[in-house]
Design an enzyme around this catalytic site. Sequence first.
Site, short mmCIF file in Angstrom:
data_model
loop_
_atom_site.label_atom_id
_atom_site.label_comp_id
_atom_site.label_asym_id
_atom_site.label_seq_id
_atom_site.Cartn_x
_atom_site.Cartn_y
_atom_site.Cartn_z
N SER A 101 41.52 39.10 -37.08
CA SER A 101 40.18 38.51 -37.41
C SER A 101 40.24 36.92 -37.85
O SER A 101 40.99 36.61 -38.58
CB SER A 101 39.21 39.29 -38.55
OG SER A 101 39.10 40.61 -37.94
N MET A 102 39.10 36.42 -37.78
CA MET A 102 38.98 35.00 -38.23
C MET A 102 38.76 35.02 -39.79
O MET A 102 38.42 35.76 -40.43
CB MET A 102 37.42 34.79 -38.10
CG MET A 102 36.83 33.38 -38.42
SD MET A 102 35.36 32.82 -37.92
CE MET A 102 35.04 31.37 -38.66
#
Length: 390
Positions: A101-102
């Site tokens: 994920s970011m």
Amino acid sequence: MSDEHEAEAGRTRLASALIANGSLTTDWLAAYNAAPRHLFVPDTIWPGQADGVRQGEAVDRETDPAAWWAAVHSDVPLTTQWDDGNHTGADRGTMPTSSNSMPTMVFSMLAALDVEDGHRVLEIGTGTGWNSALLAHRVGSENIVTVEVDEGSAADAQRRLAHAGYAPTSVVGDGSEGYAKAAPYDRVIATCSVGRVPHSWVEQARPGAVIVAPWGPEYGGEALIRLTVGDDGTASGRFVGSSAFMRLRRQRSARPNSLTYLSSPRPADGIRSTTGLSPEDIGGWLEMFAIGIQVPRAFPLTERYDDGSYTLWLHDTAVTSWATIDWEPGCTAYEVVQSGPRRLWDEVEAARHWWDGQGRPAFDRFGLTVTPDSHTTWLNSPDNPVPLQG
């Protein structure tokens, strides 16, 4: 530059960016340094955009190490799997099904989780293992249970975690069921989105525990919910910001195409009208969320044409009703066609007008209450439920 120097320099650059935007705080900095992202990223990745939705072309560490390191140390999500692992190779598959994920989202979610020493944490969605490592560094591997539905992803993550010196309890299974054997938990965090919070997560949490999960209606739009578990089998709390995650596998929905709804060419038996509300004004992430919580069991699709115009289709999940709205550049009135027992455009338009009438509230003015039998979204307080248009 050697891999060692690139890892150090890149980690420092990314940390500076995350500290500057407020997502990485001092209480997570030690975990960030001890469990660097690059240890949990496979050799082939598809870097995305900051919105978490679009993926770029494949980047391979062996053939283009500079691009790989640049992607790893960028504040973007990295898709790591397509089509539940059934698609292999560097070409993009049909549907992204796992990612790293970011970083801004990772640390924003961890901040919302608010773990303390000694907390037992249930993580739904091991993914590449990075989030598990950060949590394990913070509260100890013995206090982390991480559940992953995909056997291959779980095995890869477990290998990476062991290499980095962490050994949380890794479970291969359906995340919607939680993991009752190790309950109760003080914190529950999901790295996949849901449309309904599985009540097993509430049941397996202590009273006062916190559940953090991406939540979004069928229609679209999504936000991070932070629930506090009560002593009566319920949980309630506010949304804390926008999110964009892949859906929990059990809660994925099949979306029929538009032809499924038509017995003859459009407009078929549809009723025509016009509207002054542009489809352009209902397509933002927040707008879709505000509409979706009012218009249940419905979803949009967009059919685009070479001249820049498009048709917005609205469908119900029961395959009984549809609507279309045609958009063309420069128009101020738009043709609507509706068919079936539900007037889907009327519902969407009423939902948008309600949101306007409330002052266009952002995500953090909305909340969610979860009981064994129901989900209720509310505005400002639990005693002010959001109206349903359908």
